[in-house]
Design a protein around this motif. Structure first.
Motif, mmCIF file in Angstrom:
data_model
loop_
_atom_site.group_PDB
_atom_site.id
_atom_site.type_symbol
_atom_site.label_atom_id
_atom_site.label_comp_id
_atom_site.label_asym_id
_atom_site.label_seq_id
_atom_site.Cartn_x
_atom_site.Cartn_y
_atom_site.Cartn_z
ATOM 1 N N SER A 276 26.547 -3.223 25.787
ATOM 2 C CA SER A 276 27.560 -2.038 26.384
ATOM 3 C C SER A 276 26.625 -0.862 26.997
ATOM 4 C CB SER A 276 28.279 -1.355 25.451
ATOM 5 O OG SER A 276 27.735 -0.787 24.491
ATOM 6 N N GLN A 277 27.418 0.072 27.528
ATOM 7 C CA GLN A 277 26.618 1.272 28.209
ATOM 8 C C GLN A 277 26.072 2.213 27.103
ATOM 9 O OE1 GLN A 277 30.203 0.900 27.898
ATOM 10 N NE2 GLN A 277 30.942 2.816 28.013
ATOM 11 N N TRP A 278 26.526 1.877 25.505
ATOM 12 C CA TRP A 278 25.712 2.682 24.578
ATOM 13 C C TRP A 278 24.425 2.201 23.841
ATOM 14 C CZ3 TRP A 278 27.865 7.150 23.987
ATOM 15 C CH2 TRP A 278 29.155 7.091 24.354
ATOM 16 N N MET A 279 23.826 1.123 24.858
ATOM 17 C CA MET A 279 22.659 0.490 24.094
ATOM 18 C C MET A 279 21.563 1.552 24.364
ATOM 19 S SD MET A 279 23.233 -2.374 22.676
ATOM 20 C CE MET A 279 21.601 -2.583 22.429
ATOM 21 N N ASP A 280 21.389 2.116 25.334
ATOM 22 C CA ASP A 280 20.128 3.185 25.373
ATOM 23 C C ASP A 280 20.285 4.206 24.192
ATOM 24 O OD1 ASP A 280 19.039 1.729 27.480
ATOM 25 O OD2 ASP A 280 19.854 2.973 29.072
ATOM 26 N N ALA A 281 21.549 4.678 24.003
ATOM 27 C CA ALA A 281 21.889 5.945 23.312
ATOM 28 C C ALA A 281 21.486 5.339 21.662
ATOM 29 C CB ALA A 281 23.181 6.256 23.262
ATOM 30 N N PHE A 282 21.843 4.084 21.496
ATOM 31 C CA PHE A 282 21.724 3.514 20.155
ATOM 32 C C PHE A 282 20.277 3.228 20.039
ATOM 33 C CE2 PHE A 282 20.606 -0.354 17.709
ATOM 34 C CZ PHE A 282 21.307 -0.257 16.560
ATOM 35 N N HIS A 283 19.579 2.755 20.923
ATOM 36 C CA HIS A 283 18.105 2.655 20.769
ATOM 37 C C HIS A 283 17.535 4.135 20.431
ATOM 38 C CE1 HIS A 283 18.342 -1.278 23.157
ATOM 39 N NE2 HIS A 283 18.448 -1.451 21.941
ATOM 40 N N ARG A 284 17.667 4.940 21.072
ATOM 41 C CA ARG A 284 17.144 6.347 20.994
ATOM 42 C C ARG A 284 17.463 6.718 19.470
ATOM 43 N NH1 ARG A 284 19.000 7.188 26.239
ATOM 44 N NH2 ARG A 284 20.984 8.388 25.328
ATOM 45 N N ARG A 285 18.527 6.606 18.968
ATOM 46 C CA ARG A 285 18.974 7.215 17.614
ATOM 47 C C ARG A 285 18.409 6.156 16.539
ATOM 48 N NH1 ARG A 285 19.035 12.502 18.191
ATOM 49 N NH2 ARG A 285 20.516 13.013 19.765
ATOM 50 N N PHE A 286 18.786 4.845 16.677
ATOM 51 C CA PHE A 286 18.678 3.995 15.678
ATOM 52 C C PHE A 286 17.595 3.039 15.754
ATOM 53 C CE2 PHE A 286 22.972 4.939 15.571
ATOM 54 C CZ PHE A 286 23.446 5.242 14.264
ATOM 55 N N GLY A 287 16.891 2.731 17.035
ATOM 56 C CA GLY A 287 15.637 1.916 16.911
ATOM 57 C C GLY A 287 16.108 0.637 17.703
ATOM 58 N N ASP A 288 15.229 0.032 17.620
ATOM 59 C CA ASP A 288 14.972 -1.417 18.356
ATOM 60 C C ASP A 288 15.704 -2.618 17.360
ATOM 61 O OD1 ASP A 288 14.703 -3.813 19.715
ATOM 62 O OD2 ASP A 288 12.398 -3.708 19.588
ATOM 63 N N GLU A 289 16.758 -2.938 17.545
ATOM 64 C CA GLU A 289 17.597 -3.976 16.660
ATOM 65 C C GLU A 289 17.073 -5.402 16.879
ATOM 66 O OE1 GLU A 289 19.741 -4.784 20.633
ATOM 67 O OE2 GLU A 289 18.639 -3.131 19.660
ATOM 68 N N THR A 290 15.910 -5.719 17.979
ATOM 69 C CA THR A 290 15.476 -6.926 18.230
ATOM 70 C C THR A 290 14.205 -7.145 17.072
ATOM 71 O OG1 THR A 290 13.736 -6.157 19.856
ATOM 72 C CG2 THR A 290 15.968 -7.066 20.574
ATOM 73 N N LEU A 291 13.910 -6.254 16.389
ATOM 74 C CA LEU A 291 13.103 -6.331 15.318
ATOM 75 C C LEU A 291 13.562 -7.544 14.232
ATOM 76 C CD1 LEU A 291 11.894 -2.702 14.414
ATOM 77 C CD2 LEU A 291 10.616 -4.569 15.768
ATOM 78 N N ASP A 292 12.498 -8.466 13.733
ATOM 79 C CA ASP A 292 12.977 -9.526 12.990
ATOM 80 C C ASP A 292 13.852 -8.998 11.674
ATOM 81 O OD1 ASP A 292 12.578 -11.292 10.687
ATOM 82 O OD2 ASP A 292 11.796 -12.580 12.281
ATOM 83 N N TYR A 293 15.104 -9.303 11.702
ATOM 84 C CA TYR A 293 15.992 -8.788 10.786
ATOM 85 C C TYR A 293 15.553 -9.477 9.331
ATOM 86 C CZ TYR A 293 20.689 -7.762 8.521
ATOM 87 O OH TYR A 293 21.497 -7.590 7.552
ATOM 88 N N GLY A 294 15.326 -10.931 9.183
ATOM 89 C CA GLY A 294 15.099 -11.571 7.991
ATOM 90 C C GLY A 294 13.854 -10.744 7.305
ATOM 91 N N GLN A 295 12.784 -10.691 8.159
ATOM 92 C CA GLN A 295 11.559 -9.901 7.642
ATOM 93 C C GLN A 295 11.802 -8.569 7.161
ATOM 94 O OE1 GLN A 295 8.567 -10.397 10.549
ATOM 95 N NE2 GLN A 295 8.352 -12.630 10.505
ATOM 96 N N ALA A 296 12.830 -7.801 7.973
ATOM 97 C CA ALA A 296 12.797 -6.408 7.760
ATOM 98 C C ALA A 296 13.497 -6.322 6.239
ATOM 99 C CB ALA A 296 13.623 -5.710 8.857
ATOM 100 N N LEU A 297 14.639 -7.197 6.000
ATOM 101 C CA LEU A 297 15.096 -7.038 4.831
ATOM 102 C C LEU A 297 14.298 -7.510 3.463
ATOM 103 C CD1 LEU A 297 18.958 -8.363 5.443
ATOM 104 C CD2 LEU A 297 18.141 -5.950 5.391
ATOM 105 N N GLU A 298 13.522 -8.673 3.707
ATOM 106 C CA GLU A 298 12.534 -8.886 2.765
ATOM 107 C C GLU A 298 11.697 -7.815 2.396
ATOM 108 O OE1 GLU A 298 9.365 -12.595 1.814
ATOM 109 O OE2 GLU A 298 10.630 -12.460 3.807
ATOM 110 N N ARG A 299 11.267 -7.179 3.540
ATOM 111 C CA ARG A 299 10.212 -6.033 3.189
ATOM 112 C C ARG A 299 10.827 -4.945 2.352
ATOM 113 N NH1 ARG A 299 8.630 -5.743 8.043
ATOM 114 N NH2 ARG A 299 9.913 -4.174 8.611
ATOM 115 N N HIS A 300 12.005 -4.545 2.810
ATOM 116 C CA HIS A 300 12.831 -3.625 2.046
ATOM 117 C C HIS A 300 12.794 -3.829 0.619
ATOM 118 C CE1 HIS A 300 15.542 -0.413 1.243
ATOM 119 N NE2 HIS A 300 16.533 -1.400 0.673
ATOM 120 N N HIS A 301 13.373 -5.201 0.388
ATOM 121 C CA HIS A 301 13.670 -5.531 -1.041
ATOM 122 C C HIS A 301 12.373 -5.660 -1.982
ATOM 123 C CE1 HIS A 301 18.023 -6.065 -0.343
ATOM 124 N NE2 HIS A 301 17.709 -6.882 0.360
#
Length: 360
Positions: free
Chosen positions: A209-234
């Motif tokens: 949507s038109q909100w993607m740029d605003a999302f990236h500015r506030r939350f970051g890049d959602e294309t980062l590997d999700y599985g790796q991110a959760l494994e690293r967090h745990h």
């Protein structure tokens, strides 16, 4: 949550009540009116709201009420679906042949209806997967017996509109043990529903949507590997200094989780503020910088276009709630500190809710 009263005797009611504790009238929630009403039976098995003699609207009880006693929502007479707008979102319910599962399911449904109430109040799209592939559905599943290892457990989560909840979360003892094991300050059934709904509405309101740029500015890049991110967090935990950026430790794991955690907090805030408004709660502490802590009660958070009044009402109310809890020897009701970046994320969630893309 609104404050409800019995039309027969004026008794204040909880959202979950099925009968008035003072006069005994049968009660039902009318989703088309967002009201709990005392009911009077018609000769043909349908029900009318008490005091609506000239009202042509009639209702029947949700099938999950008549068959299992787990629902208090009504279905309009002209709706052919035997289930209410909340129960028809269910894809899988627990195996009711297993002792104890009925009470666990009852607890889950009670909290799910609070989620649906908030979504309706916010005007968000709610359709079941039976109605549309992009719709919402719920699986309430149990771990296999015995759960041989962690890999065999049912994981609470979201995938393409299907929200899965492990029914063990409805057991207070198990949920508290998991909260302590995971060093979480807060873990509730309603929190799970609100968090997972955030993943669903990211797909509906933000993705592409038109909100993607605003999302990236506030939350970051959602294309980062999700599985790796959760494994690293745990395995490693949250990064040092996470409270300065995120609403919770888990929010630091990935932008999608940051969004879902922020979304859940937004729902926590607006619904609690509505409850406070309905009770006429007014925060005006004595001493100190009291001008910054004053808030009135003539305020509807669900109707606000601007986020700032919501924040201005929430911060003093949260401080008051936590102070009351501590006076009773309990932990904080809202054990979080909202840093400026987290507030800006909440502000963006509010903007997206109030101005969803046309395709939502």
């Amino acid at each position: 949550m609104k404050l409800f009263t019995c039309q027969s005797c004026g008794q204040h009611l909880f959202f979950e009540n099925v009968a008035c504790t003072r006069c005994g009238h049968t009660l039902g929630f009318l989703p088309d009116r967002l009201e709990i009403s005392a009911l009077k039976a018609s000769w043909d098995g349908l029900w009318r709201a008490l005091g609506s003699r000239h009202d042509s609207h009639r209702y029947r009880m949700c099938a999950n009420s008549t068959d299992y006693g787990v629902c208090n929502w009504m279905v309009p007479e002209d709706d052919a679906n035997p289930l209410c707008v909340s129960c028809r979102l269910n894809h899988t319910i627990p195996d009711l042949n297993v002792p104890g599962n009925l009470s666990l399911w009852h607890a889950l449904e009670s909290q799910k209806r609070r989620l649906i109430y908030s979504l309706v109040r916010l005007g968000l799209p709610i359709r079941s997967k039976q109605e549309a592939p992009s719709g919402l559905a719920f699986d309430f599943l149990a771990d296999p017996e015995p759960a041989l290892n962690e890999a065999g457990r049912v994981l609470t989560g979201h995938a393409q509109g299907l929200i899965t909840i492990n029914i063990a979360e409805a057991d207070p003892a198990i949920r508290e043990r998991m909260r302590q094991d995971m060093a979480e300050p807060y873990r509730t059934i309603l929190g799970h529903f609100r968090h997972e709904s955030g993943h669903y509405y990211w797909d509906r309101l933000v993705r592409g949507s038109q909100w993607m740029d605003a999302f990236h500015r506030r939350f970051g890049d959602e294309t980062l590997d999700y599985g790796q991110a959760l494994e690293r967090h745990h395995t490693e935990g949250a990064p040092e200094g996470w409270p300065a950026q995120f609403v919770s430790a888990y929010a630091s794991s990935h932008p999608w989780e940051d969004w879902a955690e922020t979304w859940a907090h937004y729902l926590h805030i607006v619904d609690t503020l509505e409850t406070a408004q309905q009770f006429g709660i007014r925060v005006q502490p004595r001493g100190g910088d009291s001008t910054r802590m004053r808030t009135g009660h003539l305020f509807d958070p669900y109707a606000q276009r601007d986020f700032q009044p919501i924040l201005d009402h929430w911060l003093p109310l949260a401080f008051a709630m936590n102070s009351l809890n501590r006076s009773m020897g309990h932990e904080d009701a809202y054990p979080f500190v909202l840093a400026p970046p987290a507030i800006e994320k909440l502000r963006l969630v509010h903007r997206i809710v109030k101005d969803p893309p046309p395709t939502a």
